[in-house]
Scaffold this motif. Structure first.
Motif, PDB file in Angstrom:
ATOM      1  N   GLU A  80      44.582  18.179  46.077  1.00  0.00           N
ATOM      2  CA  GLU A  80      44.944  19.436  45.705  1.00  0.00           C
ATOM      3  C   GLU A  80      45.818  19.392  44.414  1.00  0.00           C
ATOM      4  OE1 GLU A  80      48.506  22.736  47.200  1.00  0.00           O
ATOM      5  OE2 GLU A  80      47.364  21.716  48.630  1.00  0.00           O
ATOM      6  N   LYS A  81      46.658  18.184  44.424  1.00  0.00           N
ATOM      7  CA  LYS A  81      47.506  18.259  43.079  1.00  0.00           C
ATOM      8  C   LYS A  81      46.706  17.713  41.868  1.00  0.00           C
ATOM      9  CE  LYS A  81      51.785  16.570  45.298  1.00  0.00           C
ATOM     10  NZ  LYS A  81      52.785  15.496  45.188  1.00  0.00           N
ATOM     11  N   LEU A  82      45.597  16.979  42.108  1.00  0.00           N
ATOM     12  CA  LEU A  82      44.634  16.606  41.170  1.00  0.00           C
ATOM     13  C   LEU A  82      43.719  17.696  40.655  1.00  0.00           C
ATOM     14  CD1 LEU A  82      43.592  13.125  42.325  1.00  0.00           C
ATOM     15  CD2 LEU A  82      44.938  13.567  40.394  1.00  0.00           C
ATOM     16  N   MET A  83      43.444  18.586  41.458  1.00  0.00           N
ATOM     17  CA  MET A  83      42.613  19.799  40.992  1.00  0.00           C
ATOM     18  C   MET A  83      43.597  20.855  40.371  1.00  0.00           C
ATOM     19  SD  MET A  83      39.849  19.050  42.194  1.00  0.00           S
ATOM     20  CE  MET A  83      38.917  20.359  41.532  1.00  0.00           C
ATOM     21  N   THR A  84      44.548  20.926  40.671  1.00  0.00           N
ATOM     22  CA  THR A  84      45.623  22.022  40.080  1.00  0.00           C
ATOM     23  C   THR A  84      45.731  21.404  38.631  1.00  0.00           C
ATOM     24  OG1 THR A  84      46.579  22.370  42.180  1.00  0.00           O
ATOM     25  CG2 THR A  84      48.057  23.072  40.076  1.00  0.00           C
ATOM     26  N   THR A  85      46.075  20.107  38.509  1.00  0.00           N
ATOM     27  CA  THR A  85      45.986  19.355  37.269  1.00  0.00           C
ATOM     28  C   THR A  85      44.767  19.547  36.491  1.00  0.00           C
ATOM     29  OG1 THR A  85      47.326  17.735  38.027  1.00  0.00           O
ATOM     30  CG2 THR A  85      46.279  17.212  35.966  1.00  0.00           C
ATOM     31  N   ALA A  86      43.664  19.469  36.988  1.00  0.00           N
ATOM     32  CA  ALA A  86      42.264  19.604  36.235  1.00  0.00           C
ATOM     33  C   ALA A  86      42.373  21.194  35.765  1.00  0.00           C
ATOM     34  CB  ALA A  86      41.102  19.362  37.173  1.00  0.00           C
ATOM     35  N   ILE A  87      42.659  22.245  36.503  1.00  0.00           N
ATOM     36  CA  ILE A  87      42.923  23.446  36.231  1.00  0.00           C
ATOM     37  C   ILE A  87      43.454  23.789  34.774  1.00  0.00           C
ATOM     38  CG2 ILE A  87      43.482  25.918  36.702  1.00  0.00           C
ATOM     39  CD1 ILE A  87      42.294  25.199  39.628  1.00  0.00           C
ATOM     40  N   GLY A  88      44.932  23.114  34.961  1.00  0.00           N
ATOM     41  CA  GLY A  88      45.958  23.150  33.967  1.00  0.00           C
ATOM     42  C   GLY A  88      45.314  22.708  32.700  1.00  0.00           C
ATOM     43  N   PHE A  89      44.650  21.442  32.801  1.00  0.00           N
ATOM     44  CA  PHE A  89      43.968  20.757  31.402  1.00  0.00           C
ATOM     45  C   PHE A  89      42.911  21.851  30.898  1.00  0.00           C
ATOM     46  CE2 PHE A  89      44.628  16.011  32.928  1.00  0.00           C
ATOM     47  CZ  PHE A  89      45.831  15.887  32.253  1.00  0.00           C
ATOM     48  N   SER A  90      42.373  22.588  31.792  1.00  0.00           N
ATOM     49  CA  SER A  90      41.153  23.462  31.196  1.00  0.00           C
ATOM     50  C   SER A  90      41.870  24.489  30.461  1.00  0.00           C
ATOM     51  CB  SER A  90      40.218  23.854  32.363  1.00  0.00           C
ATOM     52  OG  SER A  90      39.426  22.783  32.926  1.00  0.00           O
ATOM     53  N   VAL A  91      42.787  25.062  31.107  1.00  0.00           N
ATOM     54  CA  VAL A  91      43.619  26.103  30.553  1.00  0.00           C
ATOM     55  C   VAL A  91      44.067  25.595  29.123  1.00  0.00           C
ATOM     56  CG1 VAL A  91      45.771  27.694  30.589  1.00  0.00           C
ATOM     57  CG2 VAL A  91      44.076  27.396  32.758  1.00  0.00           C
ATOM     58  N   LEU A  92      44.639  24.389  29.125  1.00  0.00           N
ATOM     59  CA  LEU A  92      45.240  23.887  27.873  1.00  0.00           C
ATOM     60  C   LEU A  92      44.287  23.532  26.691  1.00  0.00           C
ATOM     61  CD1 LEU A  92      47.816  22.795  26.791  1.00  0.00           C
ATOM     62  CD2 LEU A  92      47.480  20.601  27.616  1.00  0.00           C
ATOM     63  N   PHE A  93      42.824  23.121  27.141  1.00  0.00           N
ATOM     64  CA  PHE A  93      41.952  23.168  26.548  1.00  0.00           C
ATOM     65  C   PHE A  93      41.626  24.235  25.738  1.00  0.00           C
ATOM     66  CE2 PHE A  93      37.366  23.918  26.157  1.00  0.00           C
ATOM     67  CZ  PHE A  93      37.152  23.021  24.979  1.00  0.00           C
ATOM     68  N   LEU A  94      41.381  25.301  26.683  1.00  0.00           N
ATOM     69  CA  LEU A  94      41.051  26.735  26.268  1.00  0.00           C
ATOM     70  C   LEU A  94      41.798  27.186  24.863  1.00  0.00           C
ATOM     71  CD1 LEU A  94      38.688  28.655  26.469  1.00  0.00           C
ATOM     72  CD2 LEU A  94      40.239  29.759  28.313  1.00  0.00           C
ATOM     73  N   LEU A  95      43.209  27.046  25.318  1.00  0.00           N
ATOM     74  CA  LEU A  95      44.133  27.574  24.297  1.00  0.00           C
ATOM     75  C   LEU A  95      44.127  26.679  22.921  1.00  0.00           C
ATOM     76  CD1 LEU A  95      47.210  27.901  26.621  1.00  0.00           C
ATOM     77  CD2 LEU A  95      45.993  29.816  25.564  1.00  0.00           C
ATOM     78  N   MET A  96      43.887  25.260  23.019  1.00  0.00           N
ATOM     79  CA  MET A  96      43.827  24.726  21.644  1.00  0.00           C
ATOM     80  C   MET A  96      42.380  25.028  21.024  1.00  0.00           C
ATOM     81  SD  MET A  96      45.075  20.835  22.638  1.00  0.00           S
ATOM     82  CE  MET A  96      46.835  20.623  23.338  1.00  0.00           C
ATOM     83  N   TYR A  97      41.423  25.047  21.844  1.00  0.00           N
ATOM     84  CA  TYR A  97      40.318  25.228  21.123  1.00  0.00           C
ATOM     85  C   TYR A  97      40.270  26.558  20.480  1.00  0.00           C
ATOM     86  CZ  TYR A  97      35.024  25.956  21.059  1.00  0.00           C
ATOM     87  OH  TYR A  97      33.900  26.191  20.779  1.00  0.00           O
ATOM     88  N   VAL A  98      40.800  27.811  21.207  1.00  0.00           N
ATOM     89  CA  VAL A  98      40.569  29.044  20.374  1.00  0.00           C
ATOM     90  C   VAL A  98      41.631  28.973  19.046  1.00  0.00           C
ATOM     91  CG1 VAL A  98      41.594  31.480  20.617  1.00  0.00           C
ATOM     92  CG2 VAL A  98      40.183  30.501  22.394  1.00  0.00           C
ATOM     93  N   ALA A  99      43.149  28.268  19.449  1.00  0.00           N
ATOM     94  CA  ALA A  99      43.610  28.210  18.242  1.00  0.00           C
ATOM     95  C   ALA A  99      43.118  27.544  17.143  1.00  0.00           C
ATOM     96  CB  ALA A  99      45.171  27.402  18.726  1.00  0.00           C
TER      97      ALA A  99
END
Length: 197
Positions: A80-99
């Motif tokens: 559960e912790k790792l999957m939550t981390t993976a989702i967090g990484f994906s959101v972070l990626f998306l923000l940086m990619y758009v920026a």
């Protein structure tokens, strides 16, 4: 939680999943086409971001594999912790990619003189690797859109403790998400020599 309550949790999030699954790709497409300089906002291109968000894609892939290994060993909390981390990484990626794309012009694969155009000579120089790049990029983009509802549904089914249904969709979501994460790194490695210096 009773089975009825679990079903209720899943239903409660269904509209949210639909809205987010549509809103994210639309917002990214709109923001991707927006350049801050077109609005008179002079910002230096955030050229330091691509290697960071490529690394985040790589970390996402590692975390996804670790999460599957954890659940196969019966360690649900770690999973559960790792999957939550993976989702967090994906959101972070998306923000940086758009920026990055709001501050920088698109990079053309094979454009060695950095003029934004791939000449016939440059096209000949990259050869068939251009087709591999385009294939990887297109499948990466299409699957990154498709993975949003799959990940959200999978996550919500786990929250609702509907693990039988969670497992069924996770078997589809995991390889697709892993493909998106890995191809994100590969696409970056292929395009990085052509970033304007």
């Amino acid at each position: 939680m009773s089975n009825q309550e679990n079903i209720g949790v899943e239903k409660k999030f269904s509209k949210f999943i639909v809205i987010v699954s549509i809103a994210i790709p639309v917002a990214v497409a709109v923001l991707f086409s927006v350049k801050l300089k077109d609005f008179g906002i002079q910002v230096e291109p955030l050229s330091f971001l691509p290697p960071i968000y490529a690394t985040i894609n790589g970390l996402t892939a590692i975390v996804l594999v670790a999460a599957v290994m954890a659940i196969k060993k019966g360690n649900r909390k770690l999973h559960e912790k790792l999957m939550t981390t993976a989702i967090g990484f994906s959101v972070l990626f998306l923000l940086m990619y758009v920026a990055y794309h709001m501050t920088a012009d698109s990079t053309v694969y094979g454009d060695t003189n950095f003029d934004g155009i791939r000449s016939d000579e440059e096209k000949a120089a990259v050869g068939s690797s251009l087709y591999a790049y385009v294939f990887l990029l297109l499948t990466h983009i299409v699957l990154s859109i498709g993975i949003i509802p799959l990940v959200l549904v999978t996550y919500v089914r786990a929250l609702a403790q509907r693990f039988d249904r969670h497992k069924k969709i996770a078997k589809i979501a995991f390889p697709l998400w892993l493909y998106v994460a890995v191809t994100g790194v590969v696409v970056y490695l292929m395009i990085s020599p052509y970033y304007a210096h």
